[in-house]
Write a protein that holds these residues in place. Structure first.
Motif, short mmCIF file in Angstrom:
data_model
loop_
_atom_site.label_atom_id
_atom_site.label_comp_id
_atom_site.label_asym_id
_atom_site.label_seq_id
_atom_site.Cartn_x
_atom_site.Cartn_y
_atom_site.Cartn_z
N ARG A 61 20.94 -18.06 25.39
CA ARG A 61 20.35 -17.15 24.39
C ARG A 61 20.15 -17.84 23.04
NH1 ARG A 61 23.75 -14.75 27.69
NH2 ARG A 61 23.49 -12.72 28.51
N SER A 62 20.68 -19.01 22.93
CA SER A 62 20.43 -19.74 21.66
C SER A 62 18.95 -20.31 21.55
CB SER A 62 21.81 -20.65 21.33
OG SER A 62 21.62 -21.52 22.36
N ASP A 63 18.63 -20.70 22.51
CA ASP A 63 17.37 -21.50 22.50
C ASP A 63 16.25 -20.60 22.83
OD1 ASP A 63 18.74 -23.77 22.67
OD2 ASP A 63 18.79 -24.13 24.70
N ILE A 64 15.02 -21.01 22.09
CA ILE A 64 13.88 -20.26 22.38
C ILE A 64 13.19 -20.50 23.62
CG2 ILE A 64 11.43 -20.47 21.22
CD1 ILE A 64 12.77 -20.95 18.64
N VAL A 65 12.78 -19.46 24.34
CA VAL A 65 11.87 -19.56 25.55
C VAL A 65 10.35 -19.20 25.59
CG1 VAL A 65 12.80 -17.44 26.43
CG2 VAL A 65 12.12 -19.08 28.33
N ARG A 83 15.67 -9.32 26.26
CA ARG A 83 15.79 -8.59 24.95
C ARG A 83 16.89 -9.19 24.04
NH1 ARG A 83 18.31 -5.87 28.85
NH2 ARG A 83 20.63 -4.92 28.40
N ASP A 84 17.74 -9.76 24.60
CA ASP A 84 19.03 -10.45 23.65
C ASP A 84 18.60 -12.18 23.42
OD1 ASP A 84 20.18 -7.82 23.46
OD2 ASP A 84 21.44 -8.64 25.28
N HIS A 85 17.50 -12.54 23.82
CA HIS A 85 17.38 -13.83 23.86
C HIS A 85 16.21 -13.94 22.91
CE1 HIS A 85 19.02 -13.71 28.01
NE2 HIS A 85 19.20 -14.85 28.10
N ARG A 86 16.11 -15.54 22.39
CA ARG A 86 14.97 -15.79 21.61
C ARG A 86 13.77 -16.07 22.28
NH1 ARG A 86 17.16 -20.45 18.02
NH2 ARG A 86 15.16 -19.96 17.05
N ALA A 87 12.85 -15.06 22.47
CA ALA A 87 11.94 -15.39 23.42
C ALA A 87 10.68 -15.18 22.58
CB ALA A 87 11.95 -14.25 24.59
N ARG A 110 6.81 -20.55 16.61
CA ARG A 110 7.76 -20.55 17.44
C ARG A 110 7.51 -20.97 18.73
NH1 ARG A 110 9.92 -14.67 17.98
NH2 ARG A 110 11.57 -15.93 19.15
N ALA A 111 6.26 -20.64 19.42
CA ALA A 111 6.35 -21.42 20.88
C ALA A 111 6.15 -22.71 20.68
CB ALA A 111 4.80 -20.81 21.33
N ALA A 112 5.82 -23.44 19.58
CA ALA A 112 5.96 -24.87 19.59
C ALA A 112 7.24 -25.39 19.54
CB ALA A 112 5.00 -25.39 18.33
N ASP A 113 8.17 -24.37 19.03
CA ASP A 113 9.72 -25.03 18.82
C ASP A 113 10.42 -24.55 20.22
OD1 ASP A 113 9.39 -25.82 16.21
OD2 ASP A 113 9.71 -23.84 15.54
N ALA A 114 9.84 -23.86 21.09
CA ALA A 114 10.48 -23.68 22.30
C ALA A 114 11.16 -24.76 23.16
CB ALA A 114 9.58 -22.76 23.42
N GLU A 115 12.23 -24.47 23.53
CA GLU A 115 12.94 -25.54 24.47
C GLU A 115 12.38 -25.18 25.94
OE1 GLU A 115 15.59 -25.61 20.97
OE2 GLU A 115 14.70 -23.85 22.25
N TYR A 116 12.04 -24.14 26.43
CA TYR A 116 11.86 -23.80 27.87
C TYR A 116 10.80 -22.89 27.88
CZ TYR A 116 16.94 -24.83 28.45
OH TYR A 116 18.04 -25.39 28.18
N PRO A 138 11.94 -27.21 31.56
CA PRO A 138 12.20 -27.49 30.30
C PRO A 138 10.87 -28.11 29.41
CG PRO A 138 12.90 -29.22 31.87
CD PRO A 138 12.40 -28.21 32.60
N LEU A 139 10.66 -28.07 28.25
CA LEU A 139 9.70 -28.26 27.51
C LEU A 139 10.00 -29.41 26.70
CD1 LEU A 139 7.98 -25.04 26.26
CD2 LEU A 139 7.24 -26.52 27.93
N LYS A 140 11.49 -29.64 26.16
CA LYS A 140 11.79 -30.57 25.56
C LYS A 140 13.08 -31.13 26.40
CE LYS A 140 10.76 -28.84 21.34
NZ LYS A 140 11.21 -28.07 20.00
#
Length: 152
Positions: A61-65, A83-87, A110-116, A138-140
Motif C-alpha cells: 500500500r505504501s508504494d506507487i503502482v 482504492r486504498d493503494h497509491r495507484a 506520479r507515474a514516473a515515481d511508480a515502483e511497480y 517491478p519498475l525499480k
C-alpha cells in the motif's frame, strides 16, 4: 412466481379441464425460468471474483503502482481493489464513468515515481506476482521489505 401460485390456487375451484390447463401453464413458466437461468450461467464467464480480490494484498500500500489494464472489467475490479493503494491509472477506463478531460501532468510525474506496473498483459520479464488476470512487474529495484512482502 407468487402470481403464478395465486393463479394456480385460484384455479382449484375450477372444473378439471381448467385446472389441468392452469397446471400446464405453471409447468411451462417454470421450464422457461429454468432455461433462462441455465442460459445465463453458460453466458457468464466470471463465476468468482477471487481472481480480482487477490490484487488487494498483492501490492504494498505504501508504494506507487502504475496501472495499465486494457480489459474493461478487469480494470473496474482493479480500481475497486486498489482504492486504498497509491495507484496511478495510465491505461484503462471505467465503463460506467467515462474519464473527463483533465490535465494529466501531475499523473505523469506520479507515474514516473511508480515502483511497480500492474498490467493484464504478460511481459518478457518474469512477474514478481501474477494470477489468472493480472501481472505485477517491478519498475525499480524492490526494497528488501517489499520483496519479502510480495513473496508470501
Amino acid at each position: 412466481m407468487p402470481m403464478l401460485l395465486v393463479c394456480t390456487l385460484g384455479a382449484i375451484e375450477l372444473p378439471i379441464r381448467m385446472r389441468r390447463a392452469a397446471a400446464a401453464v405453471a409447468v411451462a413458466v417454470l421450464i422457461v425460468a429454468v432455461i433462462q437461468v441455465a442460459r445465463f450461467e453458460r453466458s457468464s464467464p466470471i463465476k468468482s471474483i477471487s481472481q480480482y480480490a487477490d490484487l488487494y494484498d498483492a501490492i504494498p500500500r505504501s508504494d506507487i503502482v502504475n496501472v495499465r489494464i486494457a480489459d474493461q472489467l478487469s480494470f473496474e475490479w482493479a480500481v475497486y481493489y486498489l482504492r486504498d493503494h497509491r495507484a496511478v491509472y495510465t491505461k484503462g477506463e471505467l465503463i460506467y464513468y467515462p474519464a473527463a478531460q483533465t490535465d494529466k501532468s501531475s499523473e505523469k510525474s506520479r507515474a514516473a515515481d511508480a515502483e511497480y506496473i500492474l498490467t493484464d498483459t504478460k511481459q518478457e520479464e518474469s512477474a514478481i506476482w501474477s494470477n489468472e488476470k493480472f501481472f505485477l512487474y517491478p519498475l525499480k529495484a524492490p526494497r528488501l521489505q517489499d520483496a519479502s512482502a510480495t513473496n508470501k
